[in-house]
Write an enzyme that holds these catalytic residues in place. Structure first.
Site, PDB file in Angstrom:
ATOM      1  N   SER A   1       0.858  -1.188   0.000  1.00  0.00           N
ATOM      2  CA  SER A   1       0.000   0.000   0.000  1.00  0.00           C
ATOM      3  C   SER A   1       0.890   1.232   0.000  1.00  0.00           C
ATOM      4  CB  SER A   1      -0.887   0.005   1.263  1.00  0.00           C
ATOM      5  OG  SER A   1      -1.507   1.267   1.444  1.00  0.00           O
TER       6      SER A   1
ATOM      7  N   TYR B   1      -2.198  -0.516  10.540  1.00  0.00           N
ATOM      8  CA  TYR B   1      -2.249  -0.943   9.135  1.00  0.00           C
ATOM      9  C   TYR B   1      -1.013  -0.442   8.386  1.00  0.00           C
ATOM     10  CZ  TYR B   1      -4.062  -1.811   4.440  1.00  0.00           C
ATOM     11  OH  TYR B   1      -4.222  -2.262   3.150  1.00  0.00           O
TER      12      TYR B   1
END
Length: 269
Positions: free
Chosen positions: A131, A144
């Site tokens: 990501s 995250y």
């Protein structure tokens, strides 16, 4: 013509499903996985049950593909889950462990399971779905972001280790992608009233941005590009926003990046 045997984790929907479809269209014999196994409906790829948090489940799925074909040429580590926007303080240590167990250690388990065969055949590709939060951390997404930083670091080290054995590793780093991913968001398990207002506002902002984001096909196309490249890159962004954020992180002054993050999320300076 069959390009090779591919195994894609977390392929029941979203990025994983789009990737499995795209690889199948490109000629790969694809096996997708999900914790629930095969679902009803027409697919261009097979499905296997797999829980990436279980050593036994990982071993069984990989053994099944090797039993059927004797090789795995491409592993796409996509399985993972998101966390609803929350302050780092609002997740317990147990919850932090659970996030890492799927998003990071799941990749480690899968990689260790396929590497013996890839080393034996002297070739293979491992593509990890990371990501932009792996290079540009987002407030209220600390855990995250931490898992995606771990994925990026692991991938880079692993690629150096395996390159001389004919195996290459890449990490794909998309920004917001419009998928059902947020339907399975993990909510913070120790929510605090002090963060309620800002947590709610950020969740609303993220939902707005996701609604107008690229679809998972942009990630699937980037995975294919990395899979078939003669000289694959270590890191690929997927989609226009991710590419712009990469440039911003690389070339813009730190203070400007910091201010831009806070402005975009409407945080007080």
């Amino acid at each position: 013509m069959e390009t090779g045997i591919a195994l894609v984790t977390g392929a029941s929907s979203g990025i994983g499903e789009a990737t499995a479809k795209r690889l199948a269209k490109a000629g790969y014999k694809v096996y997708g996985t999900s914790r629930r196994g095969a679902q009803a409906g027409q697919r261009t790829f097979g499905m296997l049950p797999l829980d990436v948090t279980s050593d036994e489940s990982v071993e069984a799925a990989v053994k099944e593909v090797l039993r059927l074909h004797g090789r795995i040429d491409l592993l796409v580590n996509n399985a993972g889950f998101g966390v609803a926007p929350a302050a780092a303080e609002e997740s317990s240590i147990d919850q932090a462990r659970a996030i890492f167990d799927t998003n990071f250690f799941g990749i480690v388990r899968m990689t260790r399971a396929v590497l013996p065969q890839m080393r034996q055949q002297g070739s293979g590709r491992i593509i990890n779905i990371g990501s932009v939060l792996g290079f540009l951390p987002m407030p209220y997404m600390a855990l995250y972001s931490a898992t995606k930083h771990a994925v990026a670091g692991y991938s880079e080290s692993l690629d150096h280790e395996l390159r001389t054995m004919g195996i290459r590793v890449s990490v794909i780093e998309p920004a917001y992608i419009k998928t059902p991913f947020d339907a399975n968001f993990m909510e913070p398990d120790v929510p605090l009233d002090d963060y309620l207002e800002i947590r709610t506002a950020i969740a609303r902002r993220v939902k707005e941005v996701v609604e107008s984001a690229d679809g998972p096909e942009v990630v699937a196309e980037t995975v294919l590009q990395a899979a078939i490249a003669a000289r694959p890159k270590l890191r690929y962004t997927a989609g226009g926003l991710a590419a712009r954020l990469r440039l911003l992180r690389r070339f813009a002054p730190a203070g400007l990046v910091d201010a831009g993050i806070r402005k975009d999320l409407r945080l007080q300076t």
